[in-house]
Motif scaffolding. Sequence first.
Motif, PDB file in Angstrom:
ATOM      1  N   GLN A  12       0.820  -1.216   0.000  1.00  0.00           N
ATOM      2  CA  GLN A  12       0.000   0.000   0.000  1.00  0.00           C
ATOM      3  C   GLN A  12       0.857   1.271   0.000  1.00  0.00           C
ATOM      4  O   GLN A  12       0.357   2.368   0.221  1.00  0.00           O
ATOM      5  CB  GLN A  12      -0.939   0.006   1.209  1.00  0.00           C
ATOM      6  N   SER A  13       2.175   1.124  -0.211  1.00  0.00           N
ATOM      7  CA  SER A  13       3.137   2.235  -0.240  1.00  0.00           C
ATOM      8  C   SER A  13       3.234   2.954   1.094  1.00  0.00           C
ATOM      9  O   SER A  13       3.494   4.153   1.151  1.00  0.00           O
ATOM     10  CB  SER A  13       2.797   3.239  -1.350  1.00  0.00           C
ATOM     11  N   GLU A  14       3.042   2.217   2.180  1.00  0.00           N
ATOM     12  CA  GLU A  14       3.147   2.791   3.519  1.00  0.00           C
ATOM     13  C   GLU A  14       4.543   2.553   4.076  1.00  0.00           C
ATOM     14  O   GLU A  14       5.075   1.450   3.996  1.00  0.00           O
ATOM     15  CB  GLU A  14       2.114   2.147   4.453  1.00  0.00           C
ATOM     16  N   VAL A  15       5.110   3.584   4.659  1.00  0.00           N
ATOM     17  CA  VAL A  15       6.433   3.497   5.274  1.00  0.00           C
ATOM     18  C   VAL A  15       6.317   2.756   6.604  1.00  0.00           C
ATOM     19  O   VAL A  15       5.441   3.063   7.411  1.00  0.00           O
ATOM     20  CB  VAL A  15       7.040   4.904   5.489  1.00  0.00           C
ATOM     21  N   VAL A  16       7.189   1.780   6.800  1.00  0.00           N
ATOM     22  CA  VAL A  16       7.210   1.002   8.037  1.00  0.00           C
ATOM     23  C   VAL A  16       8.581   1.200   8.675  1.00  0.00           C
ATOM     24  O   VAL A  16       9.562   0.591   8.268  1.00  0.00           O
ATOM     25  CB  VAL A  16       6.967  -0.501   7.767  1.00  0.00           C
ATOM     26  N   GLY A  17       8.658   2.085   9.630  1.00  0.00           N
ATOM     27  CA  GLY A  17       9.915   2.342  10.303  1.00  0.00           C
ATOM     28  C   GLY A  17       9.721   3.372  11.386  1.00  0.00           C
ATOM     29  O   GLY A  17       8.843   4.224  11.295  1.00  0.00           O
ATOM     30  N   ASP A  18      10.556   3.298  12.397  1.00  0.00           N
ATOM     31  CA  ASP A  18      10.438   4.266  13.486  1.00  0.00           C
ATOM     32  C   ASP A  18      11.750   5.013  13.706  1.00  0.00           C
ATOM     33  O   ASP A  18      11.904   5.729  14.671  1.00  0.00           O
ATOM     34  CB  ASP A  18       9.991   3.573  14.772  1.00  0.00           C
ATOM     35  N   ARG A  19      12.683   4.827  12.798  1.00  0.00           N
ATOM     36  CA  ARG A  19      13.995   5.455  12.906  1.00  0.00           C
ATOM     37  C   ARG A  19      14.223   6.348  11.685  1.00  0.00           C
ATOM     38  O   ARG A  19      13.837   5.990  10.573  1.00  0.00           O
ATOM     39  CB  ARG A  19      15.045   4.333  12.964  1.00  0.00           C
ATOM     40  N   TYR A  20      14.852   7.473  11.896  1.00  0.00           N
ATOM     41  CA  TYR A  20      15.175   8.407  10.815  1.00  0.00           C
ATOM     42  C   TYR A  20      15.956   7.677   9.733  1.00  0.00           C
ATOM     43  O   TYR A  20      16.831   6.890  10.049  1.00  0.00           O
ATOM     44  CB  TYR A  20      16.006   9.571  11.381  1.00  0.00           C
ATOM     45  N   PRO A  21      15.669   7.864   8.485  1.00  0.00           N
ATOM     46  CA  PRO A  21      14.701   8.747   7.840  1.00  0.00           C
ATOM     47  C   PRO A  21      13.353   8.085   7.568  1.00  0.00           C
ATOM     48  O   PRO A  21      12.537   8.619   6.840  1.00  0.00           O
ATOM     49  CB  PRO A  21      15.395   9.093   6.526  1.00  0.00           C
ATOM     50  N   TYR A  22      13.143   6.899   8.143  1.00  0.00           N
ATOM     51  CA  TYR A  22      11.907   6.151   7.893  1.00  0.00           C
ATOM     52  C   TYR A  22      10.810   6.469   8.917  1.00  0.00           C
ATOM     53  O   TYR A  22       9.838   5.747   9.012  1.00  0.00           O
ATOM     54  CB  TYR A  22      12.199   4.652   7.858  1.00  0.00           C
ATOM     55  N   ASP A  23      10.963   7.562   9.625  1.00  0.00           N
ATOM     56  CA  ASP A  23       9.927   7.978  10.576  1.00  0.00           C
ATOM     57  C   ASP A  23       9.097   9.133  10.017  1.00  0.00           C
ATOM     58  O   ASP A  23       8.349   9.769  10.732  1.00  0.00           O
ATOM     59  CB  ASP A  23      10.552   8.356  11.918  1.00  0.00           C
ATOM     60  N   THR A  24       9.253   9.375   8.710  1.00  0.00           N
ATOM     61  CA  THR A  24       8.496  10.428   8.045  1.00  0.00           C
ATOM     62  C   THR A  24       8.108   9.957   6.647  1.00  0.00           C
ATOM     63  O   THR A  24       8.859   9.217   6.023  1.00  0.00           O
ATOM     64  CB  THR A  24       9.325  11.734   7.943  1.00  0.00           C
ATOM     65  N   PRO A  25       6.955  10.383   6.165  1.00  0.00           N
ATOM     66  CA  PRO A  25       6.554   9.988   4.809  1.00  0.00           C
ATOM     67  C   PRO A  25       7.192  10.848   3.706  1.00  0.00           C
ATOM     68  O   PRO A  25       6.986  10.590   2.532  1.00  0.00           O
ATOM     69  CB  PRO A  25       5.030  10.161   4.828  1.00  0.00           C
ATOM     70  N   GLU A  26       7.967  11.841   4.076  1.00  0.00           N
ATOM     71  CA  GLU A  26       8.571  12.743   3.099  1.00  0.00           C
ATOM     72  C   GLU A  26       9.725  12.059   2.370  1.00  0.00           C
ATOM     73  O   GLU A  26      10.757  11.754   2.963  1.00  0.00           O
ATOM     74  CB  GLU A  26       9.086  14.014   3.791  1.00  0.00           C
ATOM     75  N   GLU A  27       9.558  11.823   1.064  1.00  0.00           N
ATOM     76  CA  GLU A  27      10.567  11.120   0.281  1.00  0.00           C
ATOM     77  C   GLU A  27      11.892  11.882   0.196  1.00  0.00           C
ATOM     78  O   GLU A  27      12.951  11.276   0.136  1.00  0.00           O
ATOM     79  CB  GLU A  27      10.045  10.847  -1.130  1.00  0.00           C
ATOM     80  N   GLN A  28      11.835  13.192   0.184  1.00  0.00           N
ATOM     81  CA  GLN A  28      13.060  13.987   0.063  1.00  0.00           C
ATOM     82  C   GLN A  28      13.993  13.754   1.248  1.00  0.00           C
ATOM     83  O   GLN A  28      15.209  13.838   1.113  1.00  0.00           O
ATOM     84  CB  GLN A  28      12.717  15.478  -0.080  1.00  0.00           C
ATOM     85  N   VAL A  29      13.444  13.428   2.396  1.00  0.00           N
ATOM     86  CA  VAL A  29      14.260  13.159   3.577  1.00  0.00           C
ATOM     87  C   VAL A  29      15.179  11.968   3.316  1.00  0.00           C
ATOM     88  O   VAL A  29      16.365  11.990   3.645  1.00  0.00           O
ATOM     89  CB  VAL A  29      13.370  12.925   4.820  1.00  0.00           C
ATOM     90  N   LEU A  30      14.662  10.917   2.692  1.00  0.00           N
ATOM     91  CA  LEU A  30      15.478   9.748   2.370  1.00  0.00           C
ATOM     92  C   LEU A  30      16.530  10.091   1.326  1.00  0.00           C
ATOM     93  O   LEU A  30      17.696   9.684   1.448  1.00  0.00           O
ATOM     94  CB  LEU A  30      14.602   8.590   1.884  1.00  0.00           C
ATOM     95  N   ILE A  31      16.170  10.839   0.324  1.00  0.00           N
ATOM     96  CA  ILE A  31      17.141  11.241  -0.704  1.00  0.00           C
ATOM     97  C   ILE A  31      18.270  12.045  -0.066  1.00  0.00           C
ATOM     98  O   ILE A  31      19.446  11.828  -0.354  1.00  0.00           O
ATOM     99  CB  ILE A  31      16.446  12.022  -1.840  1.00  0.00           C
ATOM    100  N   ASN A  32      17.930  12.938   0.844  1.00  0.00           N
ATOM    101  CA  ASN A  32      18.960  13.711   1.557  1.00  0.00           C
ATOM    102  C   ASN A  32      19.824  12.804   2.439  1.00  0.00           C
ATOM    103  O   ASN A  32      21.020  13.036   2.587  1.00  0.00           O
ATOM    104  CB  ASN A  32      18.324  14.811   2.394  1.00  0.00           C
ATOM    105  N   TYR A  33      19.217  11.775   3.015  1.00  0.00           N
ATOM    106  CA  TYR A  33      19.942  10.823   3.866  1.00  0.00           C
ATOM    107  C   TYR A  33      21.005  10.069   3.066  1.00  0.00           C
ATOM    108  O   TYR A  33      22.046   9.691   3.603  1.00  0.00           O
ATOM    109  CB  TYR A  33      18.934   9.841   4.480  1.00  0.00           C
ATOM    110  N   LEU A  34      20.750   9.874   1.788  1.00  0.00           N
ATOM    111  CA  LEU A  34      21.704   9.144   0.937  1.00  0.00           C
ATOM    112  C   LEU A  34      22.903   9.989   0.516  1.00  0.00           C
ATOM    113  O   LEU A  34      23.931   9.445   0.112  1.00  0.00           O
ATOM    114  CB  LEU A  34      20.983   8.617  -0.313  1.00  0.00           C
TER     115      LEU A  34
END
Length: 189
Positions: A12-34
């Motif tokens: 269902q395209s739901e994020v499953v995580g409780d640790r940064y960057p997977y604690d937010t639905p904002e995709e740009q956060v993950l791109i910045n993390y990389l």
Amino acid sequence: MFTEAQLKAFIQSEVVGDRYPYDTPEEQVLINYLKPIQEEMKRQHIQCRLASDHFDSGYASYIQLLCYEKEHQLIEGNEVTIKGLHVLVSRLAPVIVIGQAEETSCYDEDGEEEASSYTFLSHPQQLELETTSLQQLAQKLERLFMKYHLTILHKEDVDKALPFKAKIPTIFRKPKDYLIWDAIFYWKG
């Protein structure tokens, strides 16, 4: 590794995580993390290219990186072939897979790309690396991604039938053939 509820959430395209960057639905956060991971690759003389966002169409549940070292690049005339590794970084959970990649590009005399072709990392068999050189690169990448708290999934983690009926927005497999892989790494083109 994942519960049925988690697999259904991924579909269902739901994020499953409780640790940064997977604690937010904002995709740009993950791109910045990389970005710091890519900087570390550069310091280790590993070339890294990020595929265009969602491959410029549809939705991809992952970010694809093409990683290679100088020895993995072959230049013949106006044709450049890279036999390196794809790293798929899930947008939905702190996991990745690393598998074989091949990309060929042809350039005109002005250096403009005329045509290109590339493989998609779309099946667990592609996680089995053919050469020692690629295995060594994969080990470097595994250490680097683990440093950033991403779990490396291996063939045995994802090469199992999906344990329930589902409709996954993927172009890679038919519903009767769905694998755990398809719940985590799918592209709707």
